[in-house]
Design a protein around this motif. Structure first.
Motif, PDB file in Angstrom:
ATOM      1  N   GLN A 167       0.845  -1.193   0.000  1.00  0.00           N
ATOM      2  CA  GLN A 167       0.000   0.000   0.000  1.00  0.00           C
ATOM      3  C   GLN A 167       0.879   1.241   0.000  1.00  0.00           C
ATOM      4  O   GLN A 167       1.745   1.379   0.863  1.00  0.00           O
ATOM      5  CB  GLN A 167      -0.912   0.039   1.245  1.00  0.00           C
ATOM      6  N   LEU A 168       0.636   2.101  -0.957  1.00  0.00           N
ATOM      7  CA  LEU A 168       1.399   3.345  -1.031  1.00  0.00           C
ATOM      8  C   LEU A 168       0.526   4.469  -0.477  1.00  0.00           C
ATOM      9  O   LEU A 168      -0.486   4.839  -1.066  1.00  0.00           O
ATOM     10  CB  LEU A 168       1.791   3.614  -2.484  1.00  0.00           C
ATOM     11  N   HIS A 169       0.949   5.001   0.683  1.00  0.00           N
ATOM     12  CA  HIS A 169       0.138   6.016   1.373  1.00  0.00           C
ATOM     13  C   HIS A 169       0.594   7.431   1.040  1.00  0.00           C
ATOM     14  O   HIS A 169      -0.210   8.343   0.946  1.00  0.00           O
ATOM     15  CB  HIS A 169       0.208   5.800   2.885  1.00  0.00           C
ATOM     16  N   LEU A 170       1.898   7.612   0.935  1.00  0.00           N
ATOM     17  CA  LEU A 170       2.434   8.934   0.578  1.00  0.00           C
ATOM     18  C   LEU A 170       2.906   8.859  -0.865  1.00  0.00           C
ATOM     19  O   LEU A 170       3.794   8.065  -1.201  1.00  0.00           O
ATOM     20  CB  LEU A 170       3.608   9.297   1.491  1.00  0.00           C
ATOM     21  N   LEU A 171       2.298   9.661  -1.715  1.00  0.00           N
ATOM     22  CA  LEU A 171       2.673   9.661  -3.130  1.00  0.00           C
ATOM     23  C   LEU A 171       3.981  10.418  -3.264  1.00  0.00           C
ATOM     24  O   LEU A 171       4.036  11.635  -3.063  1.00  0.00           O
ATOM     25  CB  LEU A 171       1.580  10.341  -3.948  1.00  0.00           C
ATOM     26  N   THR A 172       5.025   9.710  -3.571  1.00  0.00           N
ATOM     27  CA  THR A 172       6.327  10.349  -3.709  1.00  0.00           C
ATOM     28  C   THR A 172       7.210   9.473  -4.579  1.00  0.00           C
ATOM     29  O   THR A 172       7.064   8.241  -4.582  1.00  0.00           O
ATOM     30  CB  THR A 172       6.993  10.554  -2.335  1.00  0.00           C
ATOM     31  N   ALA A 173       8.086  10.081  -5.341  1.00  0.00           N
ATOM     32  CA  ALA A 173       9.033   9.301  -6.125  1.00  0.00           C
ATOM     33  C   ALA A 173       9.927   8.510  -5.180  1.00  0.00           C
ATOM     34  O   ALA A 173      10.366   9.016  -4.142  1.00  0.00           O
ATOM     35  CB  ALA A 173       9.869  10.225  -7.002  1.00  0.00           C
ATOM     36  N   GLY A 174      10.181   7.253  -5.543  1.00  0.00           N
ATOM     37  CA  GLY A 174      11.001   6.402  -4.705  1.00  0.00           C
ATOM     38  C   GLY A 174      10.770   4.947  -5.058  1.00  0.00           C
ATOM     39  O   GLY A 174      10.070   4.637  -6.031  1.00  0.00           O
ATOM     40  N   SER A 175      11.339   4.069  -4.264  1.00  0.00           N
ATOM     41  CA  SER A 175      11.088   2.641  -4.487  1.00  0.00           C
ATOM     42  C   SER A 175      10.692   1.989  -3.168  1.00  0.00           C
ATOM     43  O   SER A 175      11.177   2.370  -2.091  1.00  0.00           O
ATOM     44  CB  SER A 175      12.323   1.969  -5.086  1.00  0.00           C
ATOM     45  N   PHE A 176       9.800   1.017  -3.284  1.00  0.00           N
ATOM     46  CA  PHE A 176       9.133   0.434  -2.123  1.00  0.00           C
ATOM     47  C   PHE A 176       9.036  -1.070  -2.343  1.00  0.00           C
ATOM     48  O   PHE A 176       8.503  -1.504  -3.366  1.00  0.00           O
ATOM     49  CB  PHE A 176       7.736   1.036  -1.973  1.00  0.00           C
ATOM     50  N   THR A 177       9.527  -1.844  -1.394  1.00  0.00           N
ATOM     51  CA  THR A 177       9.552  -3.296  -1.562  1.00  0.00           C
ATOM     52  C   THR A 177       8.799  -3.988  -0.434  1.00  0.00           C
ATOM     53  O   THR A 177       9.097  -3.778   0.748  1.00  0.00           O
ATOM     54  CB  THR A 177      11.004  -3.814  -1.590  1.00  0.00           C
ATOM     55  N   ALA A 178       7.812  -4.775  -0.821  1.00  0.00           N
ATOM     56  CA  ALA A 178       7.144  -5.647   0.144  1.00  0.00           C
ATOM     57  C   ALA A 178       7.576  -7.082  -0.154  1.00  0.00           C
ATOM     58  O   ALA A 178       8.480  -7.321  -0.962  1.00  0.00           O
ATOM     59  CB  ALA A 178       5.637  -5.474   0.036  1.00  0.00           C
ATOM     60  N   ASP A 179       6.937  -8.053   0.519  1.00  0.00           N
ATOM     61  CA  ASP A 179       7.387  -9.432   0.401  1.00  0.00           C
ATOM     62  C   ASP A 179       7.477  -9.896  -1.057  1.00  0.00           C
ATOM     63  O   ASP A 179       8.466 -10.488  -1.460  1.00  0.00           O
ATOM     64  CB  ASP A 179       6.427 -10.364   1.158  1.00  0.00           C
ATOM     65  N   THR A 180       6.421  -9.594  -1.831  1.00  0.00           N
ATOM     66  CA  THR A 180       6.352 -10.226  -3.150  1.00  0.00           C
ATOM     67  C   THR A 180       6.500  -9.240  -4.299  1.00  0.00           C
ATOM     68  O   THR A 180       6.516  -9.663  -5.455  1.00  0.00           O
ATOM     69  CB  THR A 180       4.999 -10.953  -3.325  1.00  0.00           C
ATOM     70  N   LEU A 181       6.572  -7.967  -3.992  1.00  0.00           N
ATOM     71  CA  LEU A 181       6.694  -7.014  -5.106  1.00  0.00           C
ATOM     72  C   LEU A 181       7.457  -5.757  -4.705  1.00  0.00           C
ATOM     73  O   LEU A 181       7.466  -5.373  -3.529  1.00  0.00           O
ATOM     74  CB  LEU A 181       5.327  -6.655  -5.689  1.00  0.00           C
ATOM     75  N   THR A 182       8.092  -5.179  -5.728  1.00  0.00           N
ATOM     76  CA  THR A 182       8.760  -3.890  -5.572  1.00  0.00           C
ATOM     77  C   THR A 182       8.090  -2.908  -6.518  1.00  0.00           C
ATOM     78  O   THR A 182       7.804  -3.250  -7.670  1.00  0.00           O
ATOM     79  CB  THR A 182      10.255  -4.008  -5.916  1.00  0.00           C
ATOM     80  N   VAL A 183       7.835  -1.693  -5.989  1.00  0.00           N
ATOM     81  CA  VAL A 183       7.215  -0.652  -6.801  1.00  0.00           C
ATOM     82  C   VAL A 183       8.190   0.507  -6.906  1.00  0.00           C
ATOM     83  O   VAL A 183       8.643   1.028  -5.876  1.00  0.00           O
ATOM     84  CB  VAL A 183       5.899  -0.162  -6.159  1.00  0.00           C
ATOM     85  N   VAL A 184       8.517   0.872  -8.129  1.00  0.00           N
ATOM     86  CA  VAL A 184       9.337   2.059  -8.342  1.00  0.00           C
ATOM     87  C   VAL A 184       8.408   3.166  -8.829  1.00  0.00           C
ATOM     88  O   VAL A 184       7.703   3.002  -9.830  1.00  0.00           O
ATOM     89  CB  VAL A 184      10.451   1.802  -9.371  1.00  0.00           C
ATOM     90  N   VAL A 185       8.373   4.260  -8.074  1.00  0.00           N
ATOM     91  CA  VAL A 185       7.449   5.350  -8.377  1.00  0.00           C
ATOM     92  C   VAL A 185       8.228   6.505  -8.995  1.00  0.00           C
ATOM     93  O   VAL A 185       9.206   6.985  -8.412  1.00  0.00           O
ATOM     94  CB  VAL A 185       6.729   5.831  -7.102  1.00  0.00           C
ATOM     95  N   GLU A 186       7.793   6.930 -10.168  1.00  0.00           N
ATOM     96  CA  GLU A 186       8.364   8.117 -10.804  1.00  0.00           C
ATOM     97  C   GLU A 186       7.267   9.161 -10.896  1.00  0.00           C
ATOM     98  O   GLU A 186       6.197   8.909 -11.460  1.00  0.00           O
ATOM     99  CB  GLU A 186       8.881   7.785 -12.207  1.00  0.00           C
ATOM    100  N   THR A 187       7.532  10.298 -10.327  1.00  0.00           N
ATOM    101  CA  THR A 187       6.515  11.365 -10.328  1.00  0.00           C
ATOM    102  C   THR A 187       7.146  12.686  -9.913  1.00  0.00           C
ATOM    103  O   THR A 187       8.142  12.692  -9.162  1.00  0.00           O
ATOM    104  CB  THR A 187       5.347  11.041  -9.373  1.00  0.00           C
ATOM    105  N   GLY A 188       6.600  13.765 -10.413  1.00  0.00           N
ATOM    106  CA  GLY A 188       6.974  15.088  -9.933  1.00  0.00           C
ATOM    107  C   GLY A 188       6.020  15.577  -8.847  1.00  0.00           C
ATOM    108  O   GLY A 188       6.040  16.744  -8.463  1.00  0.00           O
ATOM    109  N   TYR A 189       5.158  14.661  -8.361  1.00  0.00           N
ATOM    110  CA  TYR A 189       4.227  14.987  -7.282  1.00  0.00           C
ATOM    111  C   TYR A 189       4.997  15.569  -6.105  1.00  0.00           C
ATOM    112  O   TYR A 189       6.068  15.065  -5.813  1.00  0.00           O
ATOM    113  CB  TYR A 189       3.495  13.708  -6.861  1.00  0.00           C
TER     114      TYR A 189
END
Lengths: 625, 625
Positions: free
Chosen positions: A428-450
């Motif tokens: 679950q991504l609560h704060l919208l921000t560029a970065g990378s986030f890894t949980a047990d089964t997936l990694t999310v790389v967020v690209e944004t100028g938010y």
């Protein structure tokens, strides 16, 4: 050590499974080009060193040296507020989180020196407080209504936990445990119940329980919480609300009294609930949260409208000029909301974390990270007397009561820990921000100028469900995905859920048009005014942007005109407004004589960037023409 | 003894001839059926006895007894605030004026007992302060920034002057002179200049100079005044503005800091100017007055908008809900305006005396005179937490910091002294009230139901010029005279001058239609609102008058509708208004969705009569529909 998440635990990871689980700190990286990520870099490079310099300059470390007979200056006496020790501890906590974030060894020497000092000052029984130990005749735990002894102990404990998680000097955890053991023993054996006048130790003891598994710490925290509200403390001149001793926590459902005490207590109660599952506590906390965030919060995420007693006001008593909105209160509010988010998974708690982070908390430091607001007003008048540190005209390098700067440092060093969580289904991504986030089964790389751009591009490795918070103002948001299935159209104020395969791309577009916002009519102080928001950012108008000879007090906004955006980071706005002549009589007959007004286009800047030029008038709430 | 006026001098009769001279107290009698005259009767019958009871109950007199070894309770310690002595002195002053007013001997026994106690407590050098004398190791005049020693001395002196004028126990003047002699000697000889943190002794020393002709008292007052603003006091945590030590009095032209200290100091400076004729002081005082009364005063005549530090806020920072508006500040403001009236003869000073007397000051007591407001808010919200004496929901019988009740008592016992003056041409009537007023060559008997009626009938015996103040709101006032010549048509905000022969009758008719009043647009806190005034009386709406299920927060005034009057004393008003549903979200998009509103007629009552029924919401400033 709490084994549940792999890697370094974020703040407040429950031992008992909660609705959501924080990601390990090591599983999150914020893009340094993002607003929050950039703040972390400034914090590491400037704010933490500034705090270290100032705890030395103001005699906080000297208070420890004096007790062990190695003062830098002979014949000195205790310096600072009663709770000066906590300035050091919060700085140490920031260093601990910073080590966990970057692995820096910059502070190893300092930690070693301080650990040695603390070991020497700590009594064989485990007690440690330079004010009490340095005051002849002072008895530990005998003046708890104002001594801040458990408050300081709590900050020591939290520092030790952070340093432990950051792999720093192991002596801090030993020192903290010895003190916590003393507290657990002493207060459990109380003949007459005792509590500290300033809640804080509750979250700390529970974090130490999480870090060590030692259940007596949890019980000690529970005792502090369950004893409250039974008139344990002498109310003195400040009243029992001030000390959060007016009602038992299950009955105290109106946010009241000293706002930081209220909010730290609430965070502690929610921590206890996370660990013991007591639904009556959760019920009380959600009611209390509604009171605080639904009737007593500034649009910037500030809490506490009264300078007097640093307190919450009555419901809807939210003056922008005399907003106290202490930086520490917004930090405490964020910590509390985070715990309720973990307990419930509800977006509203994350929404308010974002509001505070990008507005009240972001406003509390200069861009260079070395000057601070303690109170965060939403209006500064022409003619403001800024001579007192209670209400200065610009950020100050340090404060007599220096609770806020190192509190900011510890928050920012760990803020990536508040951005995302996991549960059995995914991330679950609560704060919208560029970065990378890894949980047990997936990694999310967020690209944004938010928060400047509404385009959020997420690249997924692994598989699982990605939940992205759609802000409450983002009606009309759209989502598109490849290699993934959007489970329902985006809904403002809820999570967009996307079932992702490896290599999936999810793109969200949030509407970023500037918005006019009004307050509940009961907020008398801003009647006839609107605030301007764009995305999560609250804007303000500052004297420095006005034409010569025009003051902020002469402006009124034309709500029918178009607001233009200047393409910049941060985005500035251009507002259609009118200028009216100043009145000349304090009280006069209604209706007023008609006066000539002049149309003008004025600039609005993000609130958090105010007071980075010369001191001058500012306002968030603009009168309507 | 000051010989200039025949009979008993009123407060602040300059020795050096001023523009106007107060009438002797014995030359004025207020009609007990008038608002002010009635208040004097309640003060004599209820408030003064209530003060006497409470200074005994709270240990103020016991503090004296303990020092001479005759405590009522053995082994007690000092009770009350540092300045508890002043509670007694202000009560004594009230008794002195009351003796001058009515010749009552009700308090002769008390005065005799207290005089004996004071004589015993006073040191051979003349020093007298139970807090300092009762604290081992405490040195007189060594902690002047917070000790209130000269403040207490000033109230002792003022009590002695009033008792002397009232023909009471002569020992008080002797005691006061011995203390004043010590003060004059000590502070004149200061190696390093010292001043008291709380101005008050200045007016007192000058009154004692007026009563005795002893010039060293005037010089001692002058020293206190001229030393101020040179950083004499350590600013401490409160800042030098708090102590009125931030700027020399000629440069300190913005009302700032602790409001009562500011206003007592200003009264003292104006007293000094009255006696030494220094025009630079008068110039500074008129500028300061414009700041205080033109940018920082509530429509009720309240001063000081900040609870924190009991201080003036920035210009136009006048929140009605958090109005501090301490009762003592309005009393001090009246005393200052009186002195400027004597110095200049300008109506504006008398206008503001009337505003304060009939609104803020009148509101500070219950009708029965035995409960009091310390702070006088202009709004109380639904849901107000009244648990703290700092902001109670109703008047309290007494206060931990009990400065206000006996201050009211001393003002009310002498308030007839502020109603009228004389000069070479005749008599000036500043406060329109039923009563009789005698100057050298003429007596004026005033019959009127003012402030409820606008008809003022004046019967003159003797001859001379009668000047009657026409209030600033009274445009359209008319005057008719028989046996007298009206020298010019009545002008609002100026004095109507009438040349009278013996037996003349002068009749003035003031327009009493209720008026809507707005504030300067810079008073953000009441944007979009109006207040309702009728004559000099400010009105408010109180929860107790609303239909069931409707709260004050739902009301908006229809400014186009007619306001009706209920024929009663006091006059109540009936206002056309609408009721709107309460909002349900703290922050929401602008513009609001349209909501159904319901027309309603609501009652408004004089502000000063609020909170005489059950506690509940109240507001002076009403939103416009």
């Amino acid at each position: 050590m709490n084994e549940s998440p792999a890697g370094t635990p974020a703040p407040a990871v429950p031992r008992r499974p909660a609705r959501l689980t924080p990601l390990p700190l090591s599983a999150v990286r914020l893009d340094p080009a993002s607003l929050l990520g950039g703040r972390q870099e400034v914090n590491a490079a400037a704010t933490i060193p500034h705090c270290v310099d100032n705890i030395e300059r103001t005699g906080v470390i000297e208070n420890f040296r004096r007790l062990v007979g190695v003062p830098a200056v002979p014949d000195g006496s205790f310096q600072g507020m009663l709770f000066a020790d906590s300035d050091l501890y919060k700085t140490l906590e920031a260093i601990g989180w910073e080590m966990a974030r970057t692995g820096t060894d910059r502070w190893a020497g300092l930690l070693s020196d301080v650990a040695e000092l603390l070991e020497q000052v700590q009594t064989p029984a485990g007690y440690l407080n330079t004010r009490v130990q340095g005051t002849p005749g002072a008895e530990p735990f005998s003046q708890l209504e104002h001594s801040h002894e458990l408050y300081c102990a709590g900050h020591l404990i939290q520092a030790a936990v952070a340093i432990h998680r950051g792999g720093g000097d192991p002596r801090f955890l030993t020192i903290a445990r010895r003190f916590a053991d003393l507290i657990a023993r002493t207060f459990t054996a109380d003949a007459a119940p005792r509590i500290d006048g300033h809640p804080e130790v509750e979250t700390a003891l529970i974090e130490l329980y999480r870090e060590t598994g030692e259940e007596s710490y949890l019980r000690a925290a529970e005792l502090q919480i369950e004893r409250r509200g039974h008139g344990v403390l002498p109310p003195g001149g400040l009243g029992s609300q001030y000390y959060q001793d007016h009602l038992p926590v299950r009955a105290a459902t109106e946010a009241i009294g000293h706002s930081v005490r209220q909010l730290y207590l609430a965070a502690g109660v929610t921590d206890l609930q996370l660990e013991n599952g007591d639904e009556t506590l959760l019920h009380a906390m959600t009611q209390l949260w509604d009171s605080a965030f639904g009737t007593k919060m500034y649009i910037t995420g500030g809490h506490g409208s009264r300078h007097r007693d640093e307190a919450y006001g009555d419901p809807y008593e939210l003056p922008p000029d005399r907003a106290y909105a202490e930086t520490c209160a917004s930090i405490a509010a964020l910590q509390w909301s985070w715990r309720l988010l973990l307990a419930t998974g509800r977006a509203r708690y994350a929404e308010e974390m974002e509001r505070a982070l990008l507005n009240a908390i972001a406003a509390s430091t200069t861009a260079d990270g070395t000057a601070f607001f303690y109170s965060n007003p939403l209006q500064l008048r022409t003619g403001h007397d800024g001579s007192h540190e209670d209400a200065p005209s610009e950020r100050l390098p340090w404060y007599e009561c220096a609770c806020c700067p190192p509190n900011l440092a510890r928050l920012l060093a760990s803020v990536h820990g508040y951005a995302a969580t996991s549960d059995a289904s995914g991330l679950q991504l609560h704060l919208l921000t560029a970065g990378s986030f890894t949980a047990d089964t997936l990694t999310v790389v967020v690209e944004t100028g938010y928060p400047w751009s509404g385009e959020v591009l997420m690249s997924i490795r692994g598989r699982g469900e990605l939940a992205v918070r759609i802000p409450p103002w983002a009606a009309g948001a759209t989502a598109a995905a490849t290699g993934a299935k959007v489970l329902a159209e985006p809904t403002a104020g809820d999570y967009l859920r996307v079932s992702c395969d490896d290599g999936a791309i999810v793109r969200i577009t949030l509407p970023m048009k500037p918005r006019l916002v009004r307050a509940d009519r009961r907020v008398d102080a801003v009647r006839g005014c609107v605030a301007i928001e764009r995305g999560p950012i609250v804007y303000c108008v500052e004297q420095a942007d006005l034409p010569d000879g025009v003051t902020v007090e002469q402006l009124a906004l034309d709500p029918s005109g178009a607001i233009l955006e200047e393409v910049s980071h941060p985005v500035h706005l251009r507002l259609p407004a009118i200028i009216t002549p100043l009145d000349t009589t304090l009280y006069q007959p209604y209706p007023p004589a008609s006066t000539a007004s002049t149309p003008v286009t004025i600039t609005a800047i993000p609130y958090y960037t105010w007071a980075n030029r010369e001191p001058g008038a500012m306002r968030v709430w603009l009168p309507l023409a």
